[in-house]
Design an enzyme around this catalytic site. Structure first.
Site, PDB file in Angstrom:
ATOM      1  N   HIS A   1      48.484  27.783  41.967  1.00  0.00           N
ATOM      2  CA  HIS A   1      47.925  29.125  42.154  1.00  0.00           C
ATOM      3  C   HIS A   1      47.114  29.654  40.978  1.00  0.00           C
ATOM      4  O   HIS A   1      46.011  30.126  41.169  1.00  0.00           O
ATOM      5  CB  HIS A   1      49.009  30.137  42.536  1.00  0.00           C
ATOM      6  CG  HIS A   1      49.548  29.942  43.910  1.00  0.00           C
ATOM      7  ND1 HIS A   1      50.379  28.897  44.222  1.00  0.00           N
ATOM      8  CD2 HIS A   1      49.373  30.643  45.051  1.00  0.00           C
ATOM      9  CE1 HIS A   1      50.695  28.948  45.507  1.00  0.00           C
ATOM     10  NE2 HIS A   1      50.084  29.996  46.036  1.00  0.00           N
TER      11      HIS A   1
ATOM     12  N   HIS B   1      57.218  34.318  45.048  1.00  0.00           N
ATOM     13  CA  HIS B   1      55.896  33.738  45.270  1.00  0.00           C
ATOM     14  C   HIS B   1      54.825  34.448  44.433  1.00  0.00           C
ATOM     15  O   HIS B   1      53.884  35.053  44.956  1.00  0.00           O
ATOM     16  CB  HIS B   1      55.514  33.779  46.748  1.00  0.00           C
ATOM     17  CG  HIS B   1      54.348  32.890  47.070  1.00  0.00           C
ATOM     18  ND1 HIS B   1      54.484  31.747  47.793  1.00  0.00           N
ATOM     19  CD2 HIS B   1      53.046  32.976  46.726  1.00  0.00           C
ATOM     20  CE1 HIS B   1      53.300  31.159  47.901  1.00  0.00           C
ATOM     21  NE2 HIS B   1      52.407  31.890  47.256  1.00  0.00           N
TER      22      HIS B   1
ATOM     23  N   HIS C   1      47.299  38.612  47.087  1.00  0.00           N
ATOM     24  CA  HIS C   1      46.863  37.513  46.223  1.00  0.00           C
ATOM     25  C   HIS C   1      45.844  38.063  45.232  1.00  0.00           C
ATOM     26  O   HIS C   1      44.879  38.702  45.638  1.00  0.00           O
ATOM     27  CB  HIS C   1      46.226  36.381  47.037  1.00  0.00           C
ATOM     28  CG  HIS C   1      47.209  35.418  47.606  1.00  0.00           C
ATOM     29  ND1 HIS C   1      47.974  35.702  48.709  1.00  0.00           N
ATOM     30  CD2 HIS C   1      47.575  34.176  47.232  1.00  0.00           C
ATOM     31  CE1 HIS C   1      48.751  34.667  48.989  1.00  0.00           C
ATOM     32  NE2 HIS C   1      48.534  33.725  48.108  1.00  0.00           N
TER      33      HIS C   1
END
Length: 604
Positions: free
Chosen positions: A268, A374, A455
């Site tokens: 990520h 996450h 995100h």
């Protein structure tokens, strides 16, 4: 009597010397060294000099001392785009020639180099044939590369180049990446690295060689290539499984580092901070919980390393946040949890039992050892030596200090224990008046909205604001009655840390794109200083197709074909200056992120 004496060495030198003098005129001490084509004023051309970037080349110098170098890679035809950039004198010496970036694939390219030598300006036109695009192949694709459709580009944005990151397994990963949900950690994620750069005509002008930068069969070279960012010195840094890498635009691998020994599974985000260190989202190996159980953690560690790869600091989110908070997790669509794309689970909302009984490993659930937080982006704020973290599974953005204390949380109030209540930002309007919002985040008589399963969260120091990509799954901590009511947004907020308030100053996607732009996973929004603009990438739009695949709705033939949407806005505007659609041509292959590429900066 003295006699003349001769050594064997002297005789050999005499013989060799005689041989060289009498050698045939066509003999060449250079052996197989290549020569420039006839009439070329500099040296020969090397294609793909570092083997990692097949659409680059290097024009060598052949002993010439040149300066003031500029390059134009000419458009392939009247529909194409020229690429123009200057190259510093030091970069020419460092490369051993003139770096050529932005060649077209499968074309006899034409490019022009201009330079100064001995006080005289010179120029020469070159041409070179390049290979076709090969970013790796898998069973599920039906085209050699994603298809790029340019919908609109304003004149003052036609020089834009966009880096795009794609992800998809290629089938080679099974020996190591078995994707067994009972196996701890996130090591099961692997796939071909899809890094490429497009121009505003939709043509691919650079891509990374997946065969030299990735190997599914080895622990240190496997893993998704994700989170690419441009560093202050104009190079590219990214994370890939158990490593992080730094490479030049020409493809020179500057450094490759394994993660520090107690950490695993980087994905990520890999980003350079203003302090020159690299911040990486990773996980912890052999983590002992308070109950004595030892697990590999999942996407819950932020580490800071220096340029040598040495660990500088780390943030263990298990001790900073609450691994048992399930308010956001209970609102998720089980069909898409980050890269876990399971079309059969589309529309299924997870339950408390699901979260508590889930196996340990990279699967959403509460407690350390599952994917409870996450974290998917990191930014560093030098103003107060803190980090900003985006969390998909807490539907929250956090700012955390070097002392590991939370400074603020952007999230609805639902599910936060008393220990965190005073850290929650309170929404206000443009006049500073507090807004009335429910615990689940629904605010009355305003367009203010929290971010859900977000995100990327980045500070914009030039504006004193923050940008966040609001994916929008589980909005208001629930699933909507109709799946096509979902939407994603690019959002900009202004945060008053002293008064603990937050104001929404700009957003795009809710009204302009609606369900067409809904991106359940991945994506990015980032301010661009050079044009005072906002780049947004709705990376997984179309993942569930028109019907969405929910309940009794039948999925149409486009389900699983991701059609990412890239837009760039002049600052404060809602009409895009650029809109480009990218069709994956690869089933369930999601776009990950996009970045603006400035050759002038990266080849200085």
């Amino acid at each position: 009597m003295r006699y003349a004496t001769f050594t064997l060495a002297a005789l050999l030198c005499s013989f060799i010397g005689t041989t060289i003098i009498t050698a045939p005129a066509h003999a060449d001490v250079n052996g197989m060294k290549p020569f420039p084509v006839e009439g070329a004023p500099l040296g020969y051309i090397i294609h793909n000099p570092y083997e990692n970037a097949p659409l680059t080349a290097l024009v060598t110098l052949n002993g010439h001392n040149i300066s003031d170098v500029s390059v134009t890679v000419h458009a392939k035809d009247e529909t194409g785009v020229d690429i123009n950039y200057s190259v510093s004198d030091m970069r020419v010496m460092s490369e051993g020639g003139v770096p050529i970036f932005g060649l077209y694939p499968a074309l006899l390219n034409k490019f022009t180099i201009k330079w100064t030598q001995d006080g005289k300006q010179q120029s020469h036109d070159y041409q070179m044939l390049t290979p076709d695009v090969d970013m790796g192949f898998s069973e599920s694709q039906w085209a050699k590369a994603p298809k790029v459709e340019v919908e609109y580009v304003a004149d003052d944005f036609k020089d834009r180049l966009y880096f795009v990151n794609w992800t998809n397994p290629d089938g080679k990963s099974s020996p190591l990446m078995h994707n067994n949900v009972s196996a701890p950690g996130a090591f099961s994620w692997d796939g071909k690295p899809g890094f490429f750069i497009i121009d505003t005509s939709g043509d691919i002008r650079w891509y990374m060689n997946p065969y030299t930068t990735h190997n599914s069969k080895a622990y240190d070279t496997a893993g998704y290539a994700m989170g690419m960012n441009v560093t202050q010195d104009g190079n590219m840094v990214w994370v890939q499984g158990q490593t992080w890498k730094k490479m030049s635009l020409m493809g020179r691998m500057i450094s490759e580092h394994n993660l520090p020994g107690n950490f695993i599974d980087a994905s990520h985000e890999g980003i350079e901070g203003a302090n020159g260190n690299i911040f990486i989202r990773a996980a912890a190996k052999d983590y002992r919980r308070s109950d004595g159980r030892v697990v590999n953690t999942v996407r819950d560690q932020i580490i800071e390393v220096d340029t040598t790869g040495k660990l500088v600091d780390y943030w263990d989110l298990n001790t900073i946040l609450d691994p048992f908070r399930d308010a956001a997790l209970l609102s998720l669509d089980a069909g898409a949890v980050c890269l876990n794309i399971d079309i059969d689970q589309a529309g299924h909302q997870v339950t408390v039992e699901d979260l508590q009984s889930a196996p340990y490993g990279d699967i959403h659930g509460v407690e350390t050892g599952r994917n409870w937080v996450h974290a998917n982006s990191v930014d560093y704020d030098p103003a107060d030596d803190s980090i900003i973290v985006s969390s998909r599974h807490q539907s929250a953005i956090f700012k955390i200090g070097r002392d590991k204390q939370i400074k603020w949380i952007l999230s609805p109030r639902e599910g936060w224990s008393a220990a965190f209540q005073d850290k929650l930002l309170r929404p206000v309007d443009a006049g500073g008046k507090l807004l009335e919002c429910s615990d689940k985040g629904l605010c009355l008589d305003t367009d203010f909205d929290f971010t859900y399963t977000p995100h990327t969260a980045y500070k914009v120091p030039q504006k004193g604001t923050y940008t966040v990509f609001d994916n929008g799954d589980g909005r208001f901590l629930a699933q909507p009655m109709f799946p096509m009511d979902k939407y994603s947004r690019a959002v900009e907020y202004k945060i008053d840390e002293q008064n603990m308030t937050i104001e929404q100053v700009w957003h795009y996607g809710k009204d302009e794109l609606g369900y067409e732009g809904y991106s359940p996973v991945t994506s990015i929004v980032k301010y661009q200083q050079d044009k005072d603009s906002m780049l947004s990438y709705f990376a997984s739009a179309g993942l569930f197709g028109i019907g969405g695949g929910y309940g009794n709705l039948k999925m149409d033939e486009t389900t699983g074909v991701v059609k990412s949407i890239l837009v760039e806005h002049r600052y404060g505007e809602n009409k895009p200056a650029v809109k480009i659609n990218i069709d994956s041509h690869d089933l369930y292959a999601t776009g990950y992120r996009a970045q603006v590429i400035l050759p002038e900066k990266m080849l200085k």
